[in-house]
Design a protein around this motif. Sequence first.
Motif, mmCIF file in Angstrom:
data_model
loop_
_atom_site.group_PDB
_atom_site.id
_atom_site.type_symbol
_atom_site.label_atom_id
_atom_site.label_comp_id
_atom_site.label_asym_id
_atom_site.label_seq_id
_atom_site.Cartn_x
_atom_site.Cartn_y
_atom_site.Cartn_z
ATOM 1 N N ALA A 57 0.830 -1.208 0.000
ATOM 2 C CA ALA A 57 0.000 0.000 0.000
ATOM 3 C C ALA A 57 0.863 1.256 0.000
ATOM 4 N N LYS A 58 0.449 2.242 -0.782
ATOM 5 C CA LYS A 58 1.175 3.504 -0.896
ATOM 6 C C LYS A 58 0.280 4.719 -0.638
ATOM 7 N N ARG A 59 -1.039 4.526 -0.710
ATOM 8 C CA ARG A 59 -1.948 5.665 -0.583
ATOM 9 C C ARG A 59 -2.821 5.619 0.652
ATOM 10 N N ARG A 60 -2.723 4.562 1.429
ATOM 11 C CA ARG A 60 -3.537 4.447 2.639
ATOM 12 C C ARG A 60 -2.674 3.934 3.781
ATOM 13 N N ALA A 61 -2.948 4.444 4.947
ATOM 14 C CA ALA A 61 -2.191 4.038 6.131
ATOM 15 C C ALA A 61 -2.762 2.761 6.733
ATOM 16 N N GLY A 62 -4.022 2.491 6.463
ATOM 17 C CA GLY A 62 -4.680 1.303 6.991
ATOM 18 C C GLY A 62 -5.985 1.071 6.270
ATOM 19 N N ALA A 63 -6.593 -0.072 6.528
ATOM 20 C CA ALA A 63 -7.880 -0.397 5.906
ATOM 21 C C ALA A 63 -8.588 -1.451 6.737
ATOM 22 N N VAL A 64 -9.905 -1.458 6.641
ATOM 23 C CA VAL A 64 -10.717 -2.529 7.216
ATOM 24 C C VAL A 64 -11.312 -3.288 6.042
ATOM 25 N N GLU A 72 -13.703 -8.089 8.871
ATOM 26 C CA GLU A 72 -12.918 -9.321 8.961
ATOM 27 C C GLU A 72 -11.454 -9.069 9.277
ATOM 28 N N THR A 73 -10.864 -8.035 8.663
ATOM 29 C CA THR A 73 -9.423 -7.825 8.776
ATOM 30 C C THR A 73 -9.103 -6.351 8.924
ATOM 31 N N VAL A 74 -8.150 -6.049 9.806
ATOM 32 C CA VAL A 74 -7.562 -4.714 9.876
ATOM 33 C C VAL A 74 -6.175 -4.834 9.264
ATOM 34 N N SER A 75 -5.927 -4.016 8.255
ATOM 35 C CA SER A 75 -4.640 -4.014 7.565
ATOM 36 C C SER A 75 -3.937 -2.691 7.865
ATOM 37 N N LEU A 76 -2.680 -2.774 8.301
ATOM 38 C CA LEU A 76 -1.875 -1.592 8.594
ATOM 39 C C LEU A 76 -0.701 -1.548 7.618
ATOM 40 N N THR A 77 -0.379 -0.362 7.128
ATOM 41 C CA THR A 77 0.649 -0.212 6.110
ATOM 42 C C THR A 77 2.028 -0.045 6.735
ATOM 43 N N TRP A 78 2.921 -0.965 6.398
ATOM 44 C CA TRP A 78 4.262 -0.997 6.957
ATOM 45 C C TRP A 78 5.044 0.272 6.620
ATOM 46 N N GLY A 109 -19.449 1.736 6.753
ATOM 47 C CA GLY A 109 -18.006 1.886 6.888
ATOM 48 C C GLY A 109 -17.471 3.135 6.214
ATOM 49 N N SER A 110 -18.341 4.068 5.872
ATOM 50 C CA SER A 110 -17.925 5.271 5.143
ATOM 51 C C SER A 110 -17.312 6.319 6.079
ATOM 52 N N HIS A 111 -16.834 7.393 5.472
ATOM 53 C CA HIS A 111 -16.297 8.531 6.225
ATOM 54 C C HIS A 111 -17.375 9.612 6.383
ATOM 55 N N GLY A 112 -18.589 9.203 6.656
ATOM 56 C CA GLY A 112 -19.708 10.126 6.770
ATOM 57 C C GLY A 112 -19.700 10.933 8.061
ATOM 58 N N ALA A 113 -20.829 11.587 8.332
ATOM 59 C CA ALA A 113 -20.948 12.484 9.486
ATOM 60 C C ALA A 113 -20.709 11.765 10.804
ATOM 61 N N ARG A 114 -21.256 10.566 10.961
ATOM 62 C CA ARG A 114 -21.066 9.816 12.211
ATOM 63 C C ARG A 114 -19.596 9.431 12.382
ATOM 64 N N PHE A 115 -18.930 9.067 11.270
ATOM 65 C CA PHE A 115 -17.505 8.753 11.336
ATOM 66 C C PHE A 115 -16.728 9.978 11.802
ATOM 67 N N GLU A 116 -17.013 11.135 11.201
ATOM 68 C CA GLU A 116 -16.301 12.361 11.571
ATOM 69 C C GLU A 116 -16.492 12.689 13.053
ATOM 70 N N GLU A 117 -17.691 12.473 13.554
ATOM 71 C CA GLU A 117 -17.987 12.733 14.966
ATOM 72 C C GLU A 117 -17.151 11.822 15.879
ATOM 73 N N LEU A 118 -17.139 10.528 15.577
ATOM 74 C CA LEU A 118 -16.366 9.587 16.392
ATOM 75 C C LEU A 118 -14.863 9.779 16.217
#
Length: 180
Positions: A57-64, A72-78, A109-118
């Motif tokens: 990965a080059k454009r994201r620091a992590g992903a679900v 299912e999986t949390v992926s973290l970028t080395w 799982g979006s970056h919507g309003a509830r995500f921004e709040e949390l």
Amino acid sequence: MSSEPEEEVDTTYYAVGPEATVPEFLAVSKLYAREVVRHYGLTVDVSGLDWEVSKRAKRRAGAVKHRDGTPETVSLTWEFFQNCGWEATAETIRHELVHVHLLNEEGDGSHGARFEELAAELDTHVNCERFAEPKWWIRCASCGTALARYRRSKLVENTESYRCGSCGGSLRLSENRPRE
């Protein structure tokens, strides 16, 4: 989520340096995630998730990664961890835990309003800053729009066949050369 927590989780307690192995890094990441989940009352089963490192990965620091709305999986970028350190990675872990919590609670799982709040409550970012240098830049000759490209693609191979999505101008490819 629980009521207002008394103070934030101390990321330095869990800090791991760039010399850590991938298994050590993942073990610490899971321990830290468990404490964040407990502290903020998130509906996340850290042990029920697979945890992995992406070395591509080059454009994201992590992903679900999820199937049918089930995390299912949390992926973290080395490379992100190596370039930005533990504090930034801990912030990314909190970001991914918000995604898992919202998938569990709301199926979103979006970056919507509830995500921004949390995200604000957990003191984490909504979007990640660029942390790796792209191999190529595609630039519009008319409006100057710049697109980073990390891998060879149709756009990189045949830039002249495409037009700018913003203004319709012609595109130019340039290789990103490291500064000396």
